[in-house]
Design a protein around this motif. Structure first.
Motif, PDB file in Angstrom:
ATOM      1  N   GLU A  20     -48.307  24.649  68.176  1.00  0.00           N
ATOM      2  CA  GLU A  20     -49.767  24.753  68.094  1.00  0.00           C
ATOM      3  C   GLU A  20     -50.348  23.652  67.217  1.00  0.00           C
ATOM      4  O   GLU A  20     -51.373  23.057  67.542  1.00  0.00           O
ATOM      5  N   ALA A  21     -49.665  23.374  66.097  1.00  0.00           N
ATOM      6  CA  ALA A  21     -50.155  22.311  65.224  1.00  0.00           C
ATOM      7  C   ALA A  21     -50.126  20.981  65.969  1.00  0.00           C
ATOM      8  O   ALA A  21     -51.055  20.174  65.861  1.00  0.00           O
ATOM      9  N   ALA A  22     -49.058  20.759  66.736  1.00  0.00           N
ATOM     10  CA  ALA A  22     -48.973  19.518  67.506  1.00  0.00           C
ATOM     11  C   ALA A  22     -50.103  19.443  68.514  1.00  0.00           C
ATOM     12  O   ALA A  22     -50.779  18.420  68.641  1.00  0.00           O
ATOM     13  N   GLU A  23     -50.344  20.554  69.218  1.00  0.00           N
ATOM     14  CA  GLU A  23     -51.432  20.583  70.200  1.00  0.00           C
ATOM     15  C   GLU A  23     -52.769  20.315  69.532  1.00  0.00           C
ATOM     16  O   GLU A  23     -53.577  19.542  70.028  1.00  0.00           O
ATOM     17  N   ALA A  24     -52.980  20.973  68.382  1.00  0.00           N
ATOM     18  CA  ALA A  24     -54.260  20.823  67.707  1.00  0.00           C
ATOM     19  C   ALA A  24     -54.486  19.377  67.271  1.00  0.00           C
ATOM     20  O   ALA A  24     -55.620  18.922  67.167  1.00  0.00           O
ATOM     21  N   LEU A  25     -53.402  18.647  67.011  1.00  0.00           N
ATOM     22  CA  LEU A  25     -53.545  17.247  66.622  1.00  0.00           C
ATOM     23  C   LEU A  25     -53.734  16.344  67.837  1.00  0.00           C
ATOM     24  O   LEU A  25     -53.905  15.139  67.693  1.00  0.00           O
ATOM     25  N   GLY A  26     -53.662  16.932  69.034  1.00  0.00           N
ATOM     26  CA  GLY A  26     -53.919  16.152  70.234  1.00  0.00           C
ATOM     27  C   GLY A  26     -52.672  15.706  70.969  1.00  0.00           C
ATOM     28  O   GLY A  26     -52.758  14.905  71.897  1.00  0.00           O
ATOM     29  N   PHE A  27     -51.513  16.207  70.588  1.00  0.00           N
ATOM     30  CA  PHE A  27     -50.299  15.827  71.300  1.00  0.00           C
ATOM     31  C   PHE A  27     -50.239  16.561  72.625  1.00  0.00           C
ATOM     32  O   PHE A  27     -50.527  17.747  72.692  1.00  0.00           O
ATOM     33  N   ARG A  28     -49.814  15.827  73.659  1.00  0.00           N
ATOM     34  CA  ARG A  28     -49.529  16.490  74.916  1.00  0.00           C
ATOM     35  C   ARG A  28     -48.103  17.008  74.887  1.00  0.00           C
ATOM     36  O   ARG A  28     -47.311  16.650  74.030  1.00  0.00           O
TER      37      ARG A  28
ATOM     38  N   ARG B 134     -44.762  14.607  74.542  1.00  0.00           N
ATOM     39  CA  ARG B 134     -44.669  13.892  73.276  1.00  0.00           C
ATOM     40  C   ARG B 134     -44.444  14.860  72.123  1.00  0.00           C
ATOM     41  O   ARG B 134     -43.689  14.585  71.203  1.00  0.00           O
TER      42      ARG B 134
ATOM     43  N   ARG C 177     -40.824  15.693  72.178  1.00  0.00           N
ATOM     44  CA  ARG C 177     -39.944  14.607  71.755  1.00  0.00           C
ATOM     45  C   ARG C 177     -40.035  14.353  70.249  1.00  0.00           C
ATOM     46  O   ARG C 177     -39.017  14.154  69.582  1.00  0.00           O
ATOM     47  N   LEU C 178     -41.250  14.402  69.717  1.00  0.00           N
ATOM     48  CA  LEU C 178     -41.409  13.987  68.320  1.00  0.00           C
ATOM     49  C   LEU C 178     -41.359  15.153  67.340  1.00  0.00           C
ATOM     50  O   LEU C 178     -41.015  14.962  66.180  1.00  0.00           O
ATOM     51  N   ILE C 179     -41.733  16.335  67.791  1.00  0.00           N
ATOM     52  CA  ILE C 179     -41.901  17.432  66.836  1.00  0.00           C
ATOM     53  C   ILE C 179     -40.960  18.592  67.107  1.00  0.00           C
ATOM     54  O   ILE C 179     -40.262  19.058  66.209  1.00  0.00           O
TER      55      ILE C 179
END
Ligand SMILES: Nc1ncnc2c1ncn2[C@@H]1O[C@H](COP(=O)(O)OP(=O)(O)O)[C@@H](O)[C@H]1O
Ligand SMILES: [Mg+2]
Lengths: 473, 257
Positions: free
Chosen positions: A372-380, A383, A386-388
């Motif tokens: 969710e944090a990744a999504e909220a930062l705009g990650f699709r 990505r 792969r990164l998180i």
């Protein structure tokens, strides 16, 4: 009423009972049962180790170059005949790879070692080695130069020293300039692929396809690495570039090297090739399957579940048989499908299913908030994975991955069922030599020892990796 | 601050959401002007988090519309991306990435989402880490920091994406009392800079000093929208009175200000 007026001082922790005797009493003789077990263990060691050592080391025949060296004279105790192994060492490692071309395997092995050594050294003694790490690749490049000639030496130097240079380049500058539109991306990739393929047709037609794929891999690396440290580069080159180098080296038909058909490959080198191919494909495939199994799209999810559950339900031998017997039936007649390739495909599709479940375990251990944090930062999705998500999930399941890798490594021996000569196959064929009958023990012990060395190495490395990554959290 | 003062930062109209059969959000209507500081409070399970998470589409909704900075939220991924660029979000349990250092946590999104060169992203990250007063922790891993420090890193990580709107979902409720103040101070600092803020919190001191309006939610509905002064002095609904009574009796009041 009680009021504390003075602070209690910090004391050193109590000293435990010290000394060998105290240790023995505590650990070996703490109870009657424990004492009995200790005595039994000691008896077992006494009964097995000295006879084995006297056979394998003290009375063993090390010197000589023929059957005669191993004759047991009357009155002499029987000993192992390592001469048998010594004479076969070449075949045991290279299989039936033509002798004048064996340097190609050497070169691949030196490169592999020189690329792995810094990674291993860095994980064994983090920090202390950082400065000297470039020494391993440099030494590897020099070794190739000395053993295999100037051109291979230069290639090796370029490959091995590249991480130290690439880590200074900021590839995010390139990433930023690449198109974001998926269609444009596909067009760019297709353009590079076809362009390289067309250009290669003129000067190296047999390797045109592999060169074109290689250029795509390079493009992918450049686009995704960003600004990475030398270790990540080393790992990426090892995983993405080294396979191509060794493919061209070993198979030939490229860069002026003569072709060596895969049915001439064998021995420990074949075992290593199958194992490393299996490991480096089953992990990414397993990751994809694990993600698929957790997908919200029902079609993808059920396909992945079906695949995993089907493959896990059948033995590897039957998968290898199927890959070997059924695949050629399904393909249009006339297409030849290399026997080794069949084994490689069989291994990776089999172990991918196991790996998928290991990886899924790691994914389930992660809190939902990370995605969710990744999504909220705009990650699709991809990505973020792969990164998180993946770096964390894989970290959690290092023991499981290691376990699967070790299983895979040892299961490479099953390729014998489709007549590939891995190290066990070569040992068996050596045992059948009428001149050297009766050295079964030596043969299998050597094969077992070779497996143990590699598996132990893998397991130690994973333990170190786990320890080092744990420090960071 | 912006060229388009005409539209609201957030406009929610007739929003309904169900989890299966459970009607979580019922007919939510809310306009948030740009630069407003809005505090949302209400009993646990009243749908505060769900509503806030709808604004950046962490949750789907079934009926109604949400327009963020002029962009109507639909299932279109492009639009969701655009909205998420405008909206930063803080979570109750920080959700920092534990495998990355504090600095890497802050640069990851600027580099990979905003496609900023690494060097520039690092400078930006250091700037915001200084602003949340922990530039000296840049090389540490989140696990090595206290809760308050972690939440401040999370704020810096958000700010690096240069959002126009920030959502806070109970940012201090997982913190020990002595750390709440350091996080609230940073939030007050942000509020003074003119950021549009929507903040789910029970920190009444914070609400009093900072909020332009307070919303009270209960059972998926907005029960009351009022100025903080009026709301705390004289809540209109019985539920709000009861809720405030509970909060005050537990001594949550006056922790900041
Ligand atoms: N993923 C979910 N599935 C089903 N029900 C949920 C889910 N998430 C939250 N809920 C329910 O929705 C209601 C509102 O939750 P939430 O928005 O988290 O409340 P608040 O943040 O105000 O405490 C609660 O009753 C909760 O149990
Ligand atoms: Mg909540």
């Amino acid at each position: 009423m009680y009021v504390k007026t003075e602070r209690h001082p910090d004391l050193a922790p109590p000293v435990l009972e010290a000394g060998a005797l105290a240790w023995a009493r505590k650990n070996l003789f703490s109870s009657p049962l424990n004492t009995l077990l200790t005595l039994f263990g000691l008896w077992l060691l006494w009964a097995t180790v000295p006879p084995f050592l006297s056979w394998a080391v003290i009375n063993a025949n090390w010197a000589g170059d023929g059957r005669a060296a191993c004759e047991t004279l009357p009155g002499e105790q029987a000993g192992a005949c390592w001469v048998f192994i010594k004479i076969r060492l070449g075949v045991l490692f290279y299989g039936f790879y033509p002798e004048p071309e064996r340097w190609r395997i050497d070169m691949a092995a030196i490169q592999l070692f020189a690329a792995l050594a810094p990674l291993i050294a860095a994980s064994l003694a983090p920090g202390r080695w950082e400065r000297g790490l470039v020494l391993f690749p440099a030494a590897g490049a020099l070794a190739v130069l000395a053993l295999c000639g100037p051109v291979p030496g230069l290639v090796a130097a370029a490959f091995l020293l590249a991480p130290s240079i690439l880590c200074r380049v900021d590839f995010t500058r390139l990433t930023v300039r690449l198109p974001t539109n998926p269609l444009l991306r596909a067009a760019l990739a297709a353009g590079v692929f076809l362009g390289v393929r067309y250009a290669a047709q003129t000067f190296m037609p047999k390797a045109a396809d592999s060169l074109a794929i290689f250029s795509l891999v390079l493009l992918f690396l450049a686009a995704t690495m960003g600004k990475a440290g030398p270790t990540r580069w080393r790992l990426s080159l090892l995983v993405f570039v080294f396979p191509f180098i060794s493919f061209w080296l070993l198979l030939g038909d490229a860069f002026g090297l003569p072709h060596v058909a895969t049915d001439q490959w064998g021995g420990m080198s074949l075992t290593l090739i199958i194992a490393s191919f299996g490991m480096s494909t089953s992990l990414p495939l397993g990751i994809l399957l694990a993600l698929g199994r957790r997908s919200t799209m029902p079609v993808i999810r059920s396909l992945c579940v079906a695949y995993i559950e089907f493959i896990r339900g059948v033995p590897l031998i039957s998968v290898l048989f199927m890959a070997s017997v059924m695949l050629p039936l399904m393909l249009p007649p006339g297409t030849t499908f290399d026997k080794l390739l069949r084994a490689l495909v069989g291994m990776s599709i089999f172990y991918a299913a196991y790996m998928a479940e290991v990886v899924r375990g790691g994914l389930q251990a992660l809190p939902k908030g990370q995605f969710e944090a990744a999504e909220a930062l705009g990650f699709r999705y991809w990505r973020a994975m792969r990164l998180i998500i993946m770096p964390q999930a894989l970290r959690v399941v290092i023991p499981g991955i290691t376990n699967t890798f070790l299983g895979l490594f040892k299961d490479t021996t099953l390729v014998a069922v489709i007549n590939l000569m891995d190290i066990l196959g070569v040992v068996k064929s050596a045992l059948a030599d009428s001149q050297w009958l009766g050295f079964t023990k030596e043969g299998y012990l050597f094969a077992g020892f070779a497996f143990w060395v590699f598996c132990f190495g893998i397991s130690r490395y994973s333990m170190q990796l786990e320890k080092r990554l744990k420090v960071k959290r | 601050m912006t060229t388009q003062e005409t539209h609201h930062a957030i406009e929610i109209t007739g929003l309904h959401k169900w989890y299966g059969d459970f009607h979580v959000l019922k007919d939510i209507n809310l306009q948030v002007p740009q630069g407003e500081r809005l505090v949302i409070c209400g009993p646990s399970g009243s749908g505060k988090s769900t509503m806030v998470r709808c604004i950046n589409k962490l949750e789907d909704f079934q009926r109604g519309s949400i327009v963020v900075d002029g962009i109507p939220l639909t299932d279109d991924l492009k639009r969701i991306d655009r909205v998420r660029r405008e909206v930063g979000m803080l979570f109750q349990n920080f959700n920092l990435f534990p495998h990355l250092t504090v600095l890497e946590n802050c640069t990851l999104a600027p580099v990979w989402v905003r496609r900023m060169p690494q060097r520039e992203a690092e400078e930006l990250a250091m700037h915001f880490l200084a602003r949340v007063r922990i530039p000296d922790q840049a090389g540490k891993y989140p696990g090595q920091l206290s809760g308050g420090q972690q939440q401040r890193v999370a704020i810096a990580r958000c700010l690096c994406m240069n959002p126009k709107i920030m959502l806070f979902d109970e940012p201090t409720s997982a913190l020990d009392p002595e750390m709440i103040k350091e996080v609230l101070d940073v939030m007050i600092d942000l509020a003074e800079s003119g950021m549009t803020m929507i903040c789910v919190t029970h920190e009444m001191g914070f609400a009093r000093t900072v909020a332009d309006r307070v919303i009270f939610m209960d059972q998926g509905e907005i029960m009351e929208i009022n100025t903080p002064d009026a709301f705390f002095r004289n809540p209109q609904t019985d539920r709000a009175k009861e809720f405030l009574g509970q909060i005050l009796s537990h001594g949550f009041d006056e922790t900041a200000g």
